[in-house]
Structure formats: C-alpha cells, structure tokens
Design a protein around this motif. Structure first.
Motif, PDB file in Angstrom:
ATOM      1  N   LEU A  39       3.824 -67.080 -69.334  1.00  0.00           N
ATOM      2  CA  LEU A  39       2.747 -66.133 -69.653  1.00  0.00           C
ATOM      3  C   LEU A  39       1.598 -66.248 -68.650  1.00  0.00           C
ATOM      4  O   LEU A  39       1.060 -65.233 -68.196  1.00  0.00           O
ATOM      5  CB  LEU A  39       2.239 -66.384 -71.072  1.00  0.00           C
ATOM      6  CG  LEU A  39       3.241 -66.126 -72.194  1.00  0.00           C
ATOM      7  CD1 LEU A  39       2.688 -66.621 -73.523  1.00  0.00           C
ATOM      8  CD2 LEU A  39       3.618 -64.656 -72.263  1.00  0.00           C
ATOM      9  N   ALA A  40       1.229 -67.470 -68.298  1.00  0.00           N
ATOM     10  CA  ALA A  40       0.118 -67.670 -67.366  1.00  0.00           C
ATOM     11  C   ALA A  40       0.471 -67.235 -65.947  1.00  0.00           C
ATOM     12  O   ALA A  40      -0.372 -66.678 -65.239  1.00  0.00           O
ATOM     13  CB  ALA A  40      -0.297 -69.148 -67.368  1.00  0.00           C
ATOM     14  N   GLU A  41       1.697 -67.469 -65.533  1.00  0.00           N
ATOM     15  CA  GLU A  41       2.088 -67.169 -64.155  1.00  0.00           C
ATOM     16  C   GLU A  41       2.396 -65.693 -63.921  1.00  0.00           C
ATOM     17  O   GLU A  41       2.081 -65.158 -62.872  1.00  0.00           O
ATOM     18  CB  GLU A  41       3.294 -68.028 -63.753  1.00  0.00           C
ATOM     19  CG  GLU A  41       2.971 -69.502 -63.595  1.00  0.00           C
ATOM     20  CD  GLU A  41       2.107 -69.791 -62.381  1.00  0.00           C
ATOM     21  OE1 GLU A  41       2.252 -69.110 -61.355  1.00  0.00           O
ATOM     22  OE2 GLU A  41       1.285 -70.728 -62.463  1.00  0.00           O
ATOM     23  N   SER A  42       3.073 -65.044 -64.878  1.00  0.00           N
ATOM     24  CA  SER A  42       3.509 -63.661 -64.634  1.00  0.00           C
ATOM     25  C   SER A  42       3.361 -62.751 -65.844  1.00  0.00           C
ATOM     26  O   SER A  42       3.857 -61.634 -65.825  1.00  0.00           O
ATOM     27  CB  SER A  42       4.983 -63.655 -64.208  1.00  0.00           C
ATOM     28  OG  SER A  42       5.813 -63.932 -65.333  1.00  0.00           O
ATOM     29  N   ASN A  43       2.705 -63.234 -66.896  1.00  0.00           N
ATOM     30  CA  ASN A  43       2.644 -62.515 -68.162  1.00  0.00           C
ATOM     31  C   ASN A  43       4.062 -62.255 -68.680  1.00  0.00           C
ATOM     32  O   ASN A  43       4.301 -61.294 -69.391  1.00  0.00           O
ATOM     33  CB  ASN A  43       1.843 -61.221 -68.041  1.00  0.00           C
ATOM     34  CG  ASN A  43       1.260 -60.797 -69.373  1.00  0.00           C
ATOM     35  OD1 ASN A  43       1.024 -61.623 -70.245  1.00  0.00           O
ATOM     36  ND2 ASN A  43       1.046 -59.514 -69.534  1.00  0.00           N
ATOM     37  N   ALA A  44       4.987 -63.101 -68.275  1.00  0.00           N
ATOM     38  CA  ALA A  44       6.418 -62.956 -68.608  1.00  0.00           C
ATOM     39  C   ALA A  44       6.899 -61.545 -68.273  1.00  0.00           C
ATOM     40  O   ALA A  44       7.709 -60.952 -68.970  1.00  0.00           O
ATOM     41  CB  ALA A  44       6.689 -63.305 -70.072  1.00  0.00           C
ATOM     42  N   ALA A  45       6.385 -61.019 -67.154  1.00  0.00           N
ATOM     43  CA  ALA A  45       6.693 -59.634 -66.792  1.00  0.00           C
ATOM     44  C   ALA A  45       7.234 -59.465 -65.375  1.00  0.00           C
ATOM     45  O   ALA A  45       7.986 -58.532 -65.129  1.00  0.00           O
ATOM     46  CB  ALA A  45       5.428 -58.776 -66.947  1.00  0.00           C
ATOM     47  N   PHE A  46       6.852 -60.327 -64.452  1.00  0.00           N
ATOM     48  CA  PHE A  46       7.192 -60.095 -63.055  1.00  0.00           C
ATOM     49  C   PHE A  46       8.250 -61.074 -62.560  1.00  0.00           C
ATOM     50  O   PHE A  46       8.143 -62.272 -62.785  1.00  0.00           O
ATOM     51  CB  PHE A  46       5.937 -60.205 -62.179  1.00  0.00           C
ATOM     52  CG  PHE A  46       4.939 -59.132 -62.481  1.00  0.00           C
ATOM     53  CD1 PHE A  46       5.140 -57.843 -62.023  1.00  0.00           C
ATOM     54  CD2 PHE A  46       3.821 -59.404 -63.246  1.00  0.00           C
ATOM     55  CE1 PHE A  46       4.222 -56.839 -62.311  1.00  0.00           C
ATOM     56  CE2 PHE A  46       2.900 -58.414 -63.540  1.00  0.00           C
ATOM     57  CZ  PHE A  46       3.113 -57.131 -63.067  1.00  0.00           C
ATOM     58  N   LEU A  47       9.224 -60.539 -61.859  1.00  0.00           N
ATOM     59  CA  LEU A  47      10.305 -61.348 -61.318  1.00  0.00           C
ATOM     60  C   LEU A  47      10.036 -61.801 -59.888  1.00  0.00           C
ATOM     61  O   LEU A  47      10.683 -62.719 -59.396  1.00  0.00           O
ATOM     62  CB  LEU A  47      11.630 -60.579 -61.388  1.00  0.00           C
ATOM     63  CG  LEU A  47      12.044 -60.197 -62.812  1.00  0.00           C
ATOM     64  CD1 LEU A  47      13.289 -59.335 -62.793  1.00  0.00           C
ATOM     65  CD2 LEU A  47      12.258 -61.449 -63.658  1.00  0.00           C
ATOM     66  N   ARG A  48       9.094 -61.155 -59.227  1.00  0.00           N
ATOM     67  CA  ARG A  48       8.602 -61.574 -57.910  1.00  0.00           C
ATOM     68  C   ARG A  48       7.088 -61.516 -57.955  1.00  0.00           C
ATOM     69  O   ARG A  48       6.502 -60.674 -58.630  1.00  0.00           O
ATOM     70  CB  ARG A  48       9.090 -60.627 -56.792  1.00  0.00           C
ATOM     71  CG  ARG A  48      10.490 -60.839 -56.275  1.00  0.00           C
ATOM     72  CD  ARG A  48      10.727 -62.142 -55.515  1.00  0.00           C
ATOM     73  NE  ARG A  48       9.886 -62.369 -54.353  1.00  0.00           N
ATOM     74  CZ  ARG A  48      10.218 -62.078 -53.108  1.00  0.00           C
ATOM     75  NH1 ARG A  48      11.379 -61.517 -52.846  1.00  0.00           N
ATOM     76  NH2 ARG A  48       9.386 -62.351 -52.119  1.00  0.00           N
ATOM     77  N   GLN A  49       6.475 -62.387 -57.218  1.00  0.00           N
ATOM     78  CA  GLN A  49       5.022 -62.395 -57.117  1.00  0.00           C
ATOM     79  C   GLN A  49       4.558 -61.076 -56.504  1.00  0.00           C
ATOM     80  O   GLN A  49       5.128 -60.606 -55.515  1.00  0.00           O
ATOM     81  CB  GLN A  49       4.584 -63.559 -56.236  1.00  0.00           C
ATOM     82  CG  GLN A  49       3.096 -63.677 -56.053  1.00  0.00           C
ATOM     83  CD  GLN A  49       2.756 -64.838 -55.125  1.00  0.00           C
ATOM     84  OE1 GLN A  49       3.561 -65.286 -54.335  1.00  0.00           O
ATOM     85  NE2 GLN A  49       1.526 -65.310 -55.229  1.00  0.00           N
ATOM     86  N   VAL A  50       3.557 -60.475 -57.105  1.00  0.00           N
ATOM     87  CA  VAL A  50       3.008 -59.213 -56.618  1.00  0.00           C
ATOM     88  C   VAL A  50       1.715 -59.514 -55.864  1.00  0.00           C
ATOM     89  O   VAL A  50       0.844 -60.228 -56.362  1.00  0.00           O
ATOM     90  CB  VAL A  50       2.735 -58.241 -57.790  1.00  0.00           C
ATOM     91  CG1 VAL A  50       2.096 -56.959 -57.294  1.00  0.00           C
ATOM     92  CG2 VAL A  50       4.017 -57.950 -58.549  1.00  0.00           C
ATOM     93  N   THR A  51       1.602 -58.963 -54.656  1.00  0.00           N
ATOM     94  CA  THR A  51       0.394 -59.124 -53.852  1.00  0.00           C
ATOM     95  C   THR A  51      -0.092 -57.744 -53.424  1.00  0.00           C
ATOM     96  O   THR A  51       0.595 -56.740 -53.636  1.00  0.00           O
ATOM     97  CB  THR A  51       0.663 -59.972 -52.585  1.00  0.00           C
ATOM     98  OG1 THR A  51       1.511 -59.235 -51.712  1.00  0.00           O
ATOM     99  CG2 THR A  51       1.303 -61.308 -52.932  1.00  0.00           C
ATOM    100  N   ASN A  52      -1.236 -57.696 -52.819  1.00  0.00           N
ATOM    101  CA  ASN A  52      -1.764 -56.421 -52.321  1.00  0.00           C
ATOM    102  C   ASN A  52      -0.875 -55.806 -51.248  1.00  0.00           C
ATOM    103  O   ASN A  52      -0.895 -54.600 -51.041  1.00  0.00           O
ATOM    104  CB  ASN A  52      -3.183 -56.608 -51.769  1.00  0.00           C
ATOM    105  CG  ASN A  52      -4.171 -56.885 -52.868  1.00  0.00           C
ATOM    106  OD1 ASN A  52      -3.954 -56.516 -54.015  1.00  0.00           O
ATOM    107  ND2 ASN A  52      -5.253 -57.558 -52.542  1.00  0.00           N
ATOM    108  N   SER A  53      -0.123 -56.636 -50.557  1.00  0.00           N
ATOM    109  CA  SER A  53       0.722 -56.126 -49.468  1.00  0.00           C
ATOM    110  C   SER A  53       2.204 -56.076 -49.832  1.00  0.00           C
ATOM    111  O   SER A  53       3.048 -55.924 -48.970  1.00  0.00           O
ATOM    112  CB  SER A  53       0.527 -56.987 -48.218  1.00  0.00           C
ATOM    113  OG  SER A  53       0.881 -58.330 -48.500  1.00  0.00           O
ATOM    114  N   GLY A  54       2.517 -56.222 -51.101  1.00  0.00           N
ATOM    115  CA  GLY A  54       3.924 -56.174 -51.527  1.00  0.00           C
ATOM    116  C   GLY A  54       4.278 -57.361 -52.387  1.00  0.00           C
ATOM    117  O   GLY A  54       3.713 -57.558 -53.450  1.00  0.00           O
ATOM    118  N   PHE A  55       5.221 -58.166 -51.909  1.00  0.00           N
ATOM    119  CA  PHE A  55       5.680 -59.316 -52.678  1.00  0.00           C
ATOM    120  C   PHE A  55       5.293 -60.612 -51.992  1.00  0.00           C
ATOM    121  O   PHE A  55       5.383 -60.739 -50.779  1.00  0.00           O
ATOM    122  CB  PHE A  55       7.206 -59.281 -52.854  1.00  0.00           C
ATOM    123  CG  PHE A  55       7.682 -58.124 -53.672  1.00  0.00           C
ATOM    124  CD1 PHE A  55       7.337 -58.010 -55.004  1.00  0.00           C
ATOM    125  CD2 PHE A  55       8.491 -57.153 -53.111  1.00  0.00           C
ATOM    126  CE1 PHE A  55       7.777 -56.938 -55.772  1.00  0.00           C
ATOM    127  CE2 PHE A  55       8.942 -56.080 -53.863  1.00  0.00           C
ATOM    128  CZ  PHE A  55       8.570 -55.968 -55.197  1.00  0.00           C
TER     129      PHE A  55
END
Length: 164
Positions: A39-55
């Motif tokens: 939950l803290a790292e991805s809100n249990a939602a994202f499979l790749r880290q999301v950044t302003n420039s993509g992944f």
C-alpha cells in the motif's frame, strides 16, 4: 488510484506466500508489514514505478528495484542457512528465472522478495498492531532515508493493512 482489495491481497497472496516460505516468515507482524508495504509503495496498484518521464526501475506492487532484488539472491538466499526460503521461492516460480522483471507479473514472487528484504533487517519487527511502528520500520529498512516514503503519512496505509 485504487488497487487490489487489501483484504484479498492479504488473504490470497501475502498469507499463503509467507506461509509457504517457512517458519518465522508468516507472523502477524510480517503479514501486516508486507501488506502495508504494498500500500505504501504503490497503493497496491502499480506494477512498475511511475515517474514524470515514464517508468522508473522499481517493479511489482512492492516496488523493489532490480539491484535490491539481485542483492537478496546474491548475498542472502544463495547461502545454506536460507536454503528453505530459497527452495520455497523457487518452487513458487517453477522453471522461470529468478529475475527482477518477474516481480511485475508474479504477485507471490514479488511478495516473497519483499519479505526476504525485511527478514534481512537487523532489528525485530514491531508489534503486529503498531501501525506507526510498522510504517517507521518500512521507511528504515525497505524504503531507506533517501526514498520518497513518508512514515507519518503512511501510518494510515499500515492501519489499513492491520484492519484487513
């Protein structure tokens, strides 16, 4: 952004994965810590880290970076005292190679690697029902001082992990 239902993540992924890893891996504190970390790292939602420039480099719901993943295998799982955990993890993934990208598509594997990272920490886990303590532990031993996690803001996420 909402992710996987927390109670289902806990019941169907985290608990069976940690139990499969062996004795000492599936305490209530460890279960709540691993759920709260997703939950803290991805809100249990994202499979790749999301950044302003993509992944970014982090993979899976637990947002583990490849360097950390590889370090867990090179400097902990490959040694005989950890053979039971390593064997259990390899059984989860079958003939697939133990590579960081597998954490994107294999929930149990990503969960197991998160638990390995915490198991290597030098300090005992906080109480299973101490949301603030679990959040501080996450920041200190998983996210690091340089990471973006906010241990105060994440207390609510660890409370959710405890409640679920």
């Amino acid at each position: 952004m909402t992710g996987i239902d927390t109670a289902q993540l806990k019941q169907f992924v985290v608990i069976p994965t940690l139990q499969q890893m062996g004795a000492g891996m599936a305490s209530m504190a460890a279960i709540n810590l691993v759920v709260g970390t997703a939950l803290a790292e991805s809100n249990a939602a994202f499979l790749r880290q999301v950044t302003n420039s993509g992944f970014g480099p982090a993979r899976g719901l637990w947002q583990m970076e490849p360097f950390t993943h590889d370090d867990c295998w090179s400097n902990w799982l490959r040694y005989p005292p950890q053979s039971k955990a390593a064997t259990a993890i390899r059984a989860m993934i079958g003939n697939l190679p133990a590579e960081a990208d597998l954490m994107i598509v294999h929930l149990a594997y990503a969960c197991a690697m998160c638990r390995v990272k915490y198991f290597r920490a030098p300090t005992a886990l906080p109480r299973f029902d101490d949301a603030a303590g679990l959040s501080r532990y996450h920041k200190q031993f998983y996210n690091s001082a340089l990471g973006a996690a906010d241990p105060v803001a994440n207390v609510a996420r660890f409370r959710e992990a405890i409640r679920s």
